[in-house]
Design an enzyme around this catalytic site. Sequence first.
Site, PDB file in Angstrom:
ATOM      1  N   ASP A  30       0.812  -1.207   0.000  1.00 40.50           N
ATOM      2  CA  ASP A  30       0.000   0.000   0.000  1.00 40.50           C
ATOM      3  C   ASP A  30       0.860   1.277   0.000  1.00 40.50           C
ATOM      4  O   ASP A  30       0.686   2.169  -0.831  1.00 40.50           O
ATOM      5  CB  ASP A  30      -0.868  -0.084   1.260  1.00 40.50           C
ATOM      6  CG  ASP A  30      -1.867   1.010   1.327  1.00 40.50           C
ATOM      7  OD1 ASP A  30      -2.614   1.153   0.356  1.00 40.50           O
ATOM      8  OD2 ASP A  30      -1.895   1.732   2.344  1.00 40.50           O
ATOM      9  N   THR A  63       2.370  -8.125  -0.748  1.00 39.85           N
ATOM     10  CA  THR A  63       2.295  -8.158   0.710  1.00 39.85           C
ATOM     11  C   THR A  63       1.788  -9.525   1.144  1.00 39.85           C
ATOM     12  O   THR A  63       0.856 -10.063   0.534  1.00 39.85           O
ATOM     13  CB  THR A  63       1.371  -7.080   1.327  1.00 39.85           C
ATOM     14  OG1 THR A  63       1.004  -7.501   2.648  1.00 39.85           O
ATOM     15  CG2 THR A  63       0.102  -6.867   0.548  1.00 39.85           C
ATOM     16  N   ILE A  64       2.405 -10.070   2.159  1.00 42.20           N
ATOM     17  CA  ILE A  64       1.905 -11.352   2.660  1.00 42.20           C
ATOM     18  C   ILE A  64       0.535 -11.166   3.302  1.00 42.20           C
ATOM     19  O   ILE A  64      -0.232 -12.103   3.424  1.00 42.20           O
ATOM     20  CB  ILE A  64       2.876 -12.031   3.670  1.00 42.20           C
ATOM     21  CG1 ILE A  64       3.036 -11.216   4.944  1.00 42.20           C
ATOM     22  CG2 ILE A  64       4.198 -12.350   3.033  1.00 42.20           C
ATOM     23  CD1 ILE A  64       3.580 -12.037   6.107  1.00 42.20           C
ATOM     24  N   ASP A  65       0.228  -9.940   3.738  1.00 39.17           N
ATOM     25  CA  ASP A  65      -1.027  -9.702   4.462  1.00 39.17           C
ATOM     26  C   ASP A  65      -2.261  -9.745   3.554  1.00 39.17           C
ATOM     27  O   ASP A  65      -3.379  -9.808   4.046  1.00 39.17           O
ATOM     28  CB  ASP A  65      -0.995  -8.332   5.158  1.00 39.17           C
ATOM     29  CG  ASP A  65      -0.048  -8.307   6.346  1.00 39.17           C
ATOM     30  OD1 ASP A  65       0.616  -9.324   6.591  1.00 39.17           O
ATOM     31  OD2 ASP A  65       0.026  -7.269   7.020  1.00 39.17           O
ATOM     32  N   ARG A  80      -3.663 -29.039  26.056  1.00 31.70           N
ATOM     33  CA  ARG A  80      -3.412 -27.609  26.268  1.00 31.70           C
ATOM     34  C   ARG A  80      -4.214 -26.710  25.325  1.00 31.70           C
ATOM     35  O   ARG A  80      -4.731 -27.172  24.303  1.00 31.70           O
ATOM     36  CB  ARG A  80      -1.924 -27.313  26.016  1.00 31.70           C
ATOM     37  CG  ARG A  80      -1.064 -27.657  27.203  1.00 31.70           C
ATOM     38  CD  ARG A  80       0.391 -27.426  26.892  1.00 31.70           C
ATOM     39  NE  ARG A  80       1.185 -27.623  28.101  1.00 31.70           N
ATOM     40  CZ  ARG A  80       2.453 -27.978  28.119  1.00 31.70           C
ATOM     41  NH1 ARG A  80       3.110 -28.187  26.998  1.00 31.70           N
ATOM     42  NH2 ARG A  80       3.078 -28.120  29.257  1.00 31.70           N
ATOM     43  N   ARG A 106      -0.060 -22.273  26.064  1.00 37.32           N
ATOM     44  CA  ARG A 106       1.265 -21.974  25.504  1.00 37.32           C
ATOM     45  C   ARG A 106       1.088 -21.057  24.303  1.00 37.32           C
ATOM     46  O   ARG A 106       0.092 -21.142  23.588  1.00 37.32           O
ATOM     47  CB  ARG A 106       1.983 -23.255  25.068  1.00 37.32           C
ATOM     48  CG  ARG A 106       2.354 -24.175  26.240  1.00 37.32           C
ATOM     49  CD  ARG A 106       3.444 -23.556  27.109  1.00 37.32           C
ATOM     50  NE  ARG A 106       3.877 -24.473  28.159  1.00 37.32           N
ATOM     51  CZ  ARG A 106       3.338 -24.563  29.377  1.00 37.32           C
ATOM     52  NH1 ARG A 106       2.321 -23.783  29.709  1.00 37.32           N
ATOM     53  NH2 ARG A 106       3.811 -25.414  30.264  1.00 37.32           N
TER      54      ARG A 106
HETATM   55  O1  F6P Z   1       3.007  -5.760   6.012  1.00 38.25           O
HETATM   56  C1  F6P Z   1       3.493  -7.030   6.183  1.00 38.25           C
HETATM   57  C2  F6P Z   1       3.964  -7.270   7.557  1.00 38.25           C
HETATM   58  O2  F6P Z   1       4.365  -8.596   7.458  1.00 38.25           O
HETATM   59  C3  F6P Z   1       2.968  -7.027   8.697  1.00 38.25           C
HETATM   60  O3  F6P Z   1       2.053  -8.042   8.872  1.00 38.25           O
HETATM   61  C4  F6P Z   1       3.893  -6.848   9.858  1.00 38.25           C
HETATM   62  O4  F6P Z   1       3.291  -6.134  10.909  1.00 38.25           O
HETATM   63  C5  F6P Z   1       4.994  -6.082   9.251  1.00 38.25           C
HETATM   64  O5  F6P Z   1       5.090  -6.511   7.915  1.00 38.25           O
HETATM   65  C6  F6P Z   1       6.307  -6.245   9.971  1.00 38.25           C
HETATM   66  O6  F6P Z   1       7.292  -5.598   9.250  1.00 38.25           O
HETATM   67  P1  F6P Z   1       8.799  -5.358   9.736  1.00 38.25           P
HETATM   68  O7  F6P Z   1       9.059  -6.198  10.947  1.00 38.25           O
HETATM   69  O8  F6P Z   1       9.615  -5.745   8.552  1.00 38.25           O
HETATM   70  O9  F6P Z   1       8.865  -3.913  10.014  1.00 38.25           O
END
Ligand code: F6P
Length: 363
Positions: free
Chosen positions: A118, A140-142, A177, A281
Amino acid sequence: MKKLLISTGGGDCPGLNAVIRGIYKRAKKEGGWEVYGSIEALSGVMREPPEIIQLDNSKIAGIHVRGGTILKTTNKGNPLQYPVKDKNGNINYVDITQELADKLTAMNFDAVINIGGDGSQKISQALYEKGIPVIGVPKTIDNDLSATDMTFGFQTAVQIATDSFDKLVTTAESHHRVMIMEVMGRDAGWIALHTAIAGGAEICLIPEIPYDVKKLIDRISDRYQNGRGFVNIVIAEGAKAKDGTVISSPGEEGSEHVRLGGVAYELSRQLKAAGCEAEIRETVLGHVQRGGTPVAFDRLLATMFGVRAFELVMEGSFGKMVSFQHNDFKAVDLAEATKSYNHVDKDSFLVNGAKGLGISFGD
Ligand code: F6P
């Protein structure tokens, strides 16, 4: 010869190298193009001297199976909010996209392909508005970018999370657990949702649906009394309780965002405080979700994004982002693509179908 510049920005993601290779190979097939890469996103253009490398066969060969990015990346130094220290040491954020555009023009690039999430695509749009011939590629993996059905890297992250989840199921069962597994997902719970369904979780907590701890206790009790006597929970890093806040810590200086992580421990604390008697855990998966070899689908998506991006360059269709829609590779206006966000719709079939399986979202 015409000159094309590639940049990879924001957090890394499995498939970035496959995009770079896709662009390079398609450009090579077309002929008449030299392909360059800016090191660490567009910071390479701003540096003195610039850090830009010319790509060739030896740099590209076989990289589609490698995670990370051969061009390196960063989520610091966003040119739209560039951190500049004043004489008192205070940081002010200024827009330096005009300076960046001027440098790109002076370097005679005929096209720029900016691969990123983004934030990176907002930079693409700003450069396009300043006359730079830009094409965006969504990563993005998200999976939180709108205007594309999927971003590359997401399927790999879900696979890694599901493999980890499966491992936690057998240990949860052995010890009776409650296992909490925290996955990435800053504002969108796609990784958590897909993993919970694929893995068979009892509880799935996502940023879009704030949870009620009492509802979680009910689901856990039911599973211990009437079910199999162990519970597996998937929680996205950006999830929060109805009356709670997102668990975060300050990001590094100049970073685009605060650091998330640790909500698994907060949830564990909340469950104990609410009377959960089972042993709990916590596992925070973290950056393993972003590393290693992309799964086949991400390689395909990333490679064809690269090919399509170069074809848009050839057509002169700038100001666009490549996109995967209805099993086809399309182009959408960057302005449109950066307008909204791809959240999980809490009324969607995926969420309701998951509820139909007995997965609780704590709502
Ligand atoms: O935007 C992708 C993402 O994997 C988020 O889910 C996560 O919060 C962030 O990157 C973490 O990014 P970094 O640790 O590289 O700053």
